[in-house]
Scaffold this motif. Structure first.
Motif: not given
Length: 528
Positions: A382-402
């Motif tokens: 419904a929002r018909a977005i074409d391009v998304i900037f996905a800024n990922d600051l997750s802490a997925d690893t043991d050293f807090n990196w995505p």
């Protein structure tokens, strides 16, 4: 010292007086329908987004022309959005740097001007704090927030927000809400404490609501992207304390609250959250306004207290102790206090089959379904977005990196739900082995039917930006360093080819003929 402060706090809270600005109030209901099916966008959002897109297109055209003169006469332009991940203050500050790096008012890097070209901005948890601090303060520059607000409020932990006076005000706020007949939970205390750090205004911006944002000048003039926050539903009535990976994704915006997910598939006007509704209509005559307190909204998006499932366990931390010191002055703690609690606006609503029999919704951090990058609202057709900037600051690893978990989970959920707008996302093993989590990557370049996702992961360009999600105190210099590193994340470390190549990645979705220079660019930045 902390113990003495808590003892003093306990005494002072017992004498707190009631405030009158946090409690929801009775109000006349809107003459229009309060609840609608999730069959598309509301008329209000459609109209607003069309006006915003026209302004964003002019900004995008200006930015494109700076990258390559071939784009100077571009006519068909993609619709852009930004997704800011969760991750506490690390995500808020790093994500703020990305905004600064996109904002032509505030920086001069290869991506400056893209902020003005965005139509949507979604955030969850720490990203929701960012969305709220920017939108709730009428979209100032990040530099002004750093010098005028965050630099003065983040250098003390939440435990000391505005000192004991602030804690007394918060206790009074909760008492007023409770006296008005509404449940108060840890999420109320959490949101109020956070508000002192990220919102301007008396008593930590206590009178700011999410729906009020629709009346701010930058919103009404369509000069800023449409803000969205996400949260996840928990079926507490079935004994569930934590959602699974397919947990219902709810979204909050200045206009509406609800979910696209089957089983809910409905939206209610945000201004009337808290009202007693049945099958979409008021069940008691009047409606309620003020339940959508902005702090309560971003507090809900970052509420992780349910992970304990037993209220007493939250007291294992100093922040948990403070939250309970405040809450128990209002009522005895219960399991339901571990959630953001909302009177169910979809009670007895036909489309909302999963929750129609429940009078209360229980919501938690938007990332508890492992979708720590809030793509779900942005990939809806419904929002018909074409391009998304996905800024990922997750802490997925043991050293807090995505490591890509956030966008991979969004992809897998989209596939499970039959939503084909997500481009293919590789496995975590591929992310790490090919170092896709250390640089800008374009996903979906060669799929004309999918959205292009420009992945911008946290990386230590100019500062050690892998700060623990649990860190609650940020000295002014660390705040500035994380924001500065976020600017580098936005511009991919200042690589000379990034601006022109990013223009190629964006315009590939327009269907326009690309300049010859784009061939090497897309080969360099596109996954597959």
């Amino acid at each position: 010292m902390a113990f003495l402060k808590l003892c003093s706090l306990s005494f002072l809270l017992s004498t707190a007086f009631a405030a009158d600005t946090y409690a929801p109030v009775s109000a006349t209901c809107a003459s229009t329908a309060l609840v609608r099916d999730a069959s598309g966008l509301s008329t209000e959002e459609t109209t607003w987004a069309e006006s915003r897109k026209a302004i964003a297109d002019e900004a995008l055209k200006t930015w494109l022309a700076k990258q390559n003169s071939a784009w100077a006469d571009a006519t068909t332009l993609p619709k852009l959005a930004l997704s800011s991940s969760g991750g506490g203050y690390r995500a808020m500050l790093g994500g703020a740097g990305v905004i600064k790096g996109f904002d032509s008012r505030d920086s001069n890097v290869s991506t400056s001007g893209l902020w003005q070209a965005l139509t949507y901005h979604a955030g969850l948890s720490g990203g929701a704090w960012l969305v709220s601090s920017v939108a709730g303060n009428n979209w100032p520059t990040i530099s002004s927030l750093v010098t005028g607000l965050w630099g003065n409020t983040l250098d003390e932990t939440l435990l000391l927000a505005e000192g004991l006076d602030g804690a007394i005000d918060i206790a009074a706020d909760l008492k007023a809400k409770h006296k008005a007949g509404f449940d108060t939970t840890l999420t109320d205390t959490w949101g109020r404490l956070l508000s002192y750090q990220i919102l301007y205004g008396d008593n930590g911006g206590v009178n700011k609501t999410l729906s009020d944002i629709a009346g701010l000048s930058e919103y009404t003039s369509h000069n800023a992207p449409f803000p969205i926050m996400t949260s996840t539903g928990v079926k507490l009535w079935e004994g569930e304390c934590k959602p699974d990976t397919l947990g219902t994704q709810y979204e909050f915006s200045p206009l509406e609250f609800g979910s696209w997910d089957s089983g809910v598939a409905a939206f209610v006007q945000t201004e009337y959250l808290g009202s007693s509704l049945s099958n979409g209509a008021p069940s008691g005559g009047d409606c309620v306004t003020g339940y959508d307190n902005l702090g309560y909204m971003f507090g809900t998006s970052s509420s992780l207290f349910n992970l304990a499932c037993i209220p007493a366990e939250v007291n294992a931390t100093e922040i948990g102790t403070l939250l309970y010191e405040i809450l128990i002055k209002v009522h005895e703690a219960a399991t339901s206090d571990l959630f953001g609690v909302f009177p169910n606006p979809f009670y007895q609503y036909t489309a909302s089959s999963d929750i129609a029999d429940q009078d209360t919704l229980y919501l938690v951090d938007g990332a508890e379904s492992n979708q720590n990058v809030p793509l779900w609202p942005l990939i809806q057709p419904a929002r018909a977005i074409d391009v998304i900037f996905a800024n990922d600051l997750s802490a997925d690893t043991d050293f807090n990196w995505p490591n890509g978990t956030g966008i991979l989970q969004a992809y897998e959920t989209a596939m499970a739900e039959g939503l084909t707008t997500m481009p293919e996302i590789p496995s975590i093993e591929t992310f790490v082995s090919e170092a896709l989590n250390t640089k800008a990557v374009f996903f979906g370049c060669n799929d004309p039917d999918a959205i292009t996702i420009i992945y911008l992961p946290n990386f230590s360009f100019s500062a050690a930006s892998n700060v623990s999600t649990l860190q609650l105190e940020y000295e002014a210099i660390l705040t500035s360093e994380l924001v500065a590193n976020g600017v580098q994340i936005a511009s991919n470390g200042g690589k000379a080819d990034f601006g022109p190549c990013l223009a190629c990645g964006i315009m590939q979705k327009s269907g326009a003929t690309l300049p010859s220079e784009c061939t090497d660019c897309l080969a360099s930045y596109c996954y597959n």
